[in-house]
Design a protein around this motif. Structure first.
Motif, mmCIF file in Angstrom:
data_model
loop_
_atom_site.group_PDB
_atom_site.id
_atom_site.type_symbol
_atom_site.label_atom_id
_atom_site.label_comp_id
_atom_site.label_asym_id
_atom_site.label_seq_id
_atom_site.Cartn_x
_atom_site.Cartn_y
_atom_site.Cartn_z
ATOM 1 N N ILE A 172 0.850 -1.120 0.062
ATOM 2 C CA ILE A 172 0.127 0.047 0.015
ATOM 3 C C ILE A 172 0.769 1.197 0.221
ATOM 4 C CG2 ILE A 172 -1.829 1.343 1.238
ATOM 5 C CD1 ILE A 172 -2.772 -1.153 2.596
ATOM 6 N N ILE A 173 0.573 1.985 -1.066
ATOM 7 C CA ILE A 173 1.392 3.313 -1.323
ATOM 8 C C ILE A 173 0.554 4.510 -1.092
ATOM 9 C CG2 ILE A 173 3.139 4.597 -2.497
ATOM 10 C CD1 ILE A 173 3.856 1.754 -3.945
ATOM 11 N N ASP A 174 1.002 5.370 0.026
ATOM 12 C CA ASP A 174 0.313 6.688 0.056
ATOM 13 C C ASP A 174 0.753 7.608 -0.894
ATOM 14 O OD1 ASP A 174 -0.771 9.002 0.868
ATOM 15 O OD2 ASP A 174 -0.083 8.985 2.925
ATOM 16 N N CYS A 175 -0.122 8.052 -1.510
ATOM 17 C CA CYS A 175 0.252 9.070 -2.814
ATOM 18 C C CYS A 175 -0.327 10.194 -2.738
ATOM 19 C CB CYS A 175 -0.059 8.404 -4.121
ATOM 20 S SG CYS A 175 0.825 6.914 -4.581
ATOM 21 N N THR A 176 -0.678 10.646 -1.428
ATOM 22 C CA THR A 176 -1.358 11.832 -1.199
ATOM 23 C C THR A 176 -0.270 13.115 -0.809
ATOM 24 O OG1 THR A 176 -1.565 11.608 1.114
ATOM 25 C CG2 THR A 176 -3.404 10.849 -0.081
ATOM 26 N N LYS A 177 1.129 12.646 -0.542
ATOM 27 C CA LYS A 177 1.970 13.824 -0.348
ATOM 28 C C LYS A 177 2.923 13.905 -1.730
ATOM 29 C CE LYS A 177 1.296 12.608 4.367
ATOM 30 N NZ LYS A 177 0.706 11.420 4.371
ATOM 31 N N ILE A 178 3.911 14.702 -1.432
ATOM 32 C CA ILE A 178 4.832 14.986 -2.621
ATOM 33 C C ILE A 178 5.542 14.003 -2.987
ATOM 34 C CG2 ILE A 178 6.867 16.414 -3.246
ATOM 35 C CD1 ILE A 178 5.947 18.546 -1.485
ATOM 36 N N THR A 179 6.027 12.953 -2.415
ATOM 37 C CA THR A 179 6.686 11.728 -2.549
ATOM 38 C C THR A 179 5.841 10.622 -1.750
ATOM 39 O OG1 THR A 179 7.850 12.029 -0.454
ATOM 40 C CG2 THR A 179 9.185 12.782 -2.538
ATOM 41 N N PRO A 180 6.056 9.349 -2.375
ATOM 42 C CA PRO A 180 5.214 8.222 -2.035
ATOM 43 C C PRO A 180 5.712 7.569 -0.820
ATOM 44 C CG PRO A 180 6.651 7.671 -3.769
ATOM 45 C CD PRO A 180 6.976 9.316 -3.647
ATOM 46 N N VAL A 181 4.992 7.284 0.145
ATOM 47 C CA VAL A 181 5.181 6.627 1.397
ATOM 48 C C VAL A 181 4.672 5.158 1.544
ATOM 49 C CG1 VAL A 181 4.745 6.696 4.000
ATOM 50 C CG2 VAL A 181 4.990 8.872 2.329
ATOM 51 N N ILE A 182 5.327 4.314 1.753
ATOM 52 C CA ILE A 182 4.857 2.784 1.956
ATOM 53 C C ILE A 182 4.178 2.797 3.154
ATOM 54 C CG2 ILE A 182 5.312 0.294 2.089
ATOM 55 C CD1 ILE A 182 7.602 0.952 -0.071
ATOM 56 N N LEU A 183 2.759 2.318 3.074
ATOM 57 C CA LEU A 183 2.150 2.100 4.193
ATOM 58 C C LEU A 183 2.037 0.554 4.766
ATOM 59 C CD1 LEU A 183 -1.247 4.413 3.695
ATOM 60 C CD2 LEU A 183 1.106 4.743 4.934
ATOM 61 N N ARG A 184 2.132 -0.182 3.633
ATOM 62 C CA ARG A 184 2.184 -1.633 4.055
ATOM 63 C C ARG A 184 3.046 -2.225 2.976
ATOM 64 N NH1 ARG A 184 -3.212 -5.450 3.667
ATOM 65 N NH2 ARG A 184 -2.671 -4.797 1.309
ATOM 66 N N PRO A 185 4.128 -2.887 3.316
ATOM 67 C CA PRO A 185 5.239 -3.518 2.253
ATOM 68 C C PRO A 185 4.428 -4.870 1.735
ATOM 69 C CG PRO A 185 5.771 -3.889 4.603
ATOM 70 C CD PRO A 185 4.597 -3.099 4.895
ATOM 71 N N GLY A 186 5.062 -5.128 0.444
ATOM 72 C CA GLY A 186 4.430 -6.061 -0.350
ATOM 73 C C GLY A 186 5.402 -6.509 -1.456
ATOM 74 N N ALA A 187 4.937 -7.060 -2.443
ATOM 75 C CA ALA A 187 5.810 -7.639 -3.351
ATOM 76 C C ALA A 187 6.230 -6.487 -4.288
ATOM 77 C CB ALA A 187 4.953 -8.670 -4.161
ATOM 78 N N VAL A 188 5.746 -5.393 -4.344
ATOM 79 C CA VAL A 188 6.386 -4.287 -5.089
ATOM 80 C C VAL A 188 7.120 -3.499 -3.880
ATOM 81 C CG1 VAL A 188 5.919 -1.966 -6.054
ATOM 82 C CG2 VAL A 188 4.530 -4.064 -6.914
ATOM 83 N N THR A 189 8.491 -3.573 -4.030
ATOM 84 C CA THR A 189 9.171 -3.311 -2.775
ATOM 85 C C THR A 189 9.575 -1.803 -3.027
ATOM 86 O OG1 THR A 189 11.369 -3.917 -4.080
ATOM 87 C CG2 THR A 189 10.311 -5.831 -2.715
ATOM 88 N N SER A 190 10.232 -1.435 -1.909
ATOM 89 C CA SER A 190 10.841 0.089 -2.140
ATOM 90 C C SER A 190 11.997 0.214 -3.022
ATOM 91 C CB SER A 190 11.227 0.591 -0.700
ATOM 92 O OG SER A 190 12.328 -0.170 0.041
ATOM 93 N N ALA A 191 12.810 -0.740 -3.176
ATOM 94 C CA ALA A 191 13.838 -0.821 -4.331
ATOM 95 C C ALA A 191 13.373 -0.866 -5.615
ATOM 96 C CB ALA A 191 14.895 -1.995 -4.098
ATOM 97 N N MET A 192 12.233 -1.579 -5.844
ATOM 98 C CA MET A 192 11.503 -1.451 -7.121
ATOM 99 C C MET A 192 10.739 -0.067 -7.663
ATOM 100 S SD MET A 192 9.767 -5.153 -6.985
ATOM 101 C CE MET A 192 8.588 -5.093 -8.329
ATOM 102 N N ILE A 193 10.350 0.361 -6.494
ATOM 103 C CA ILE A 193 9.787 1.938 -6.615
ATOM 104 C C ILE A 193 10.826 3.004 -6.859
ATOM 105 C CG2 ILE A 193 8.347 3.684 -5.172
ATOM 106 C CD1 ILE A 193 7.104 1.267 -3.928
ATOM 107 N N LYS A 194 11.970 2.719 -5.923
ATOM 108 C CA LYS A 194 13.146 3.759 -6.116
ATOM 109 C C LYS A 194 13.787 3.459 -7.868
ATOM 110 C CE LYS A 194 17.381 5.094 -4.332
ATOM 111 N NZ LYS A 194 18.743 4.615 -3.731
ATOM 112 N N ASP A 195 13.939 2.398 -8.105
ATOM 113 C CA ASP A 195 14.204 2.163 -9.632
ATOM 114 C C ASP A 195 13.666 2.971 -10.607
ATOM 115 O OD1 ASP A 195 16.451 0.758 -8.989
ATOM 116 O OD2 ASP A 195 15.444 -0.980 -9.429
#
Ligand code: TXA
Ligand code: MG
Length: 298
Positions: A162-185
């Motif tokens: 779950i990714i919070d997209c209500t701010k200037i940058t995304p915040v992960i609220l619940r980690p899952g199979a789409v990882t922070s490294a994938m989002i950063k890439d």
């Protein structure tokens, strides 16, 4: 109606039908201030439910949908308080499962806008990854004409990122199979993880209470005794007399089979399960998140 997705099975209802949605909360035994994710068939339906969508959220959606990712965005008027728990934002996801997508497309052809669905388990319990699991969880709480669609074993096995997209940058609220490294890439920006003491986030599952928990007590440290359950990657040997519940080879296998292992502990009526958590910055992060929440806090 319960239906399969690639993450876990959902308990779905017409997201515009207040009575139908009320039955979801009732069947799950879930407090009504916990918002529901609306499932849609494709990205082009997103702006019916969400507005002020930042560019980075569109990139995420184009890249990871259909897939195990939920975007939280400012809601449109279509999203009523009975879906959002009276928040002004909404979680939306396009699942990557052929049965779910066929269901959503057909529903839209018939005039529907989206299907609200939490995981098809009782509140605080382990999410179901097969039809049999759904039946174990909800048979006593569904009506005889409620449908359960069979789509086999869920391929990912853990709930969506779950990714919070209500701010200037995304915040992960619940980690899952789409990882922070994938989002950063993809986005070229560092994503933040959730701050557990931030009161804004109390509606994300499991932060304040025990969640994803089997009846058996889950221990992340200590040594099992004979007759206890054991969950670990296959490279860890099973201690003598201990009951091996799953033996995944990779972290992806671990994610896919973790909930099966926890359920097996309950069907074998074990009182304790000892778990060796995986390591890494891949889906191991999500596995560790669920294990921490499932762990016995006594
Ligand atoms: O993989 C999944 O996400 C599965 C499948 C069925 O799609 N669904 C799922 O739903 O896990 P659920 O309700 O069991 O967990 C979603 C959690 C809710 O507990 C809620 O706290 C949080 O996501 N959530 C939903 N909408 C939100 C929102 N607008 N803002 C913050 N958190 C939200
Ligand atoms: Mg859930």
């Amino acid at each position: 109606m319960a239906f399969p997705t690639e993450t876990v099975y959902g308990l779905g209802a017409d997201a515009l039908n207040e009575k139908a949605v009320a039955r979801i909360y009732e069947a799950k035994g879930r407090p009504t201030n916990h918002p529901l994710i609306v499932h849609i068939s494709a990205i082009d339906k997103l702006d019916m439910w969400a507005k002020d969508i930042p560019e980075y959220a569109i990139k995420l959606a184009r890249n990871f949908w259909p897939g195990p990712m939920t975007l939280v965005l400012p809601k449109t008027d279509l999203a009523k308080d009975f879906i959002t728990g009276e928040q002004d934002n909404i979680g939306v996801r396009v699942p990557a499962h052929s049965v779910a997508l066929s269901l959503l497309k057909e529903f839209e052809v018939q005039g529907g806008f989206g299907i609200a669905a939490p995981s098809a388990n009782r509140f605080g319990k382990v999410s179901p990854t097969s039809v049999d699991d759904v039946k174990v969880e909800l048979t006593d709480y569904l009506k005889s004409d409620d449908l359960i669609l069979d789509g086999g074993q869920s391929f990912v096995g853990l709930e969506s990122t779950i990714i919070d997209c209500t701010k200037i940058t995304p915040v992960i609220l619940r980690p899952g199979a789409v990882t922070s490294a994938m989002i950063k890439d993809l986005l070229g920006i560092q994503v933040e993880g959730i701050l557990e003491d931030n009161p804004d986030f109390i509606r994300v599952p499991g932060l304040l209470e025990s969640h994803y928990s089997p009846t058996a007590k889950v221990y992340l440290s200590g040594n099992p005794s004979a007759g206890d359950g054991f969950i670990a990657l296959s490279k860890h040997l099973t201690p003598d007399g201990v009951i091996r519940l799953i033996s995944p080879v990779t972290n992806e296998d671990y994610a896919r089979t973790l909930y099966q292992g926890l359920r097996l502990a309950d069907s074998k009526k074990l009182s304790k399960v000892f778990v060796v958590a995986p390591t890494g910055d891949d889906i191991a992060v999500a596995i560790c998140d669920r294990l921490k929440k499932a762990a016995y806090k006594g």
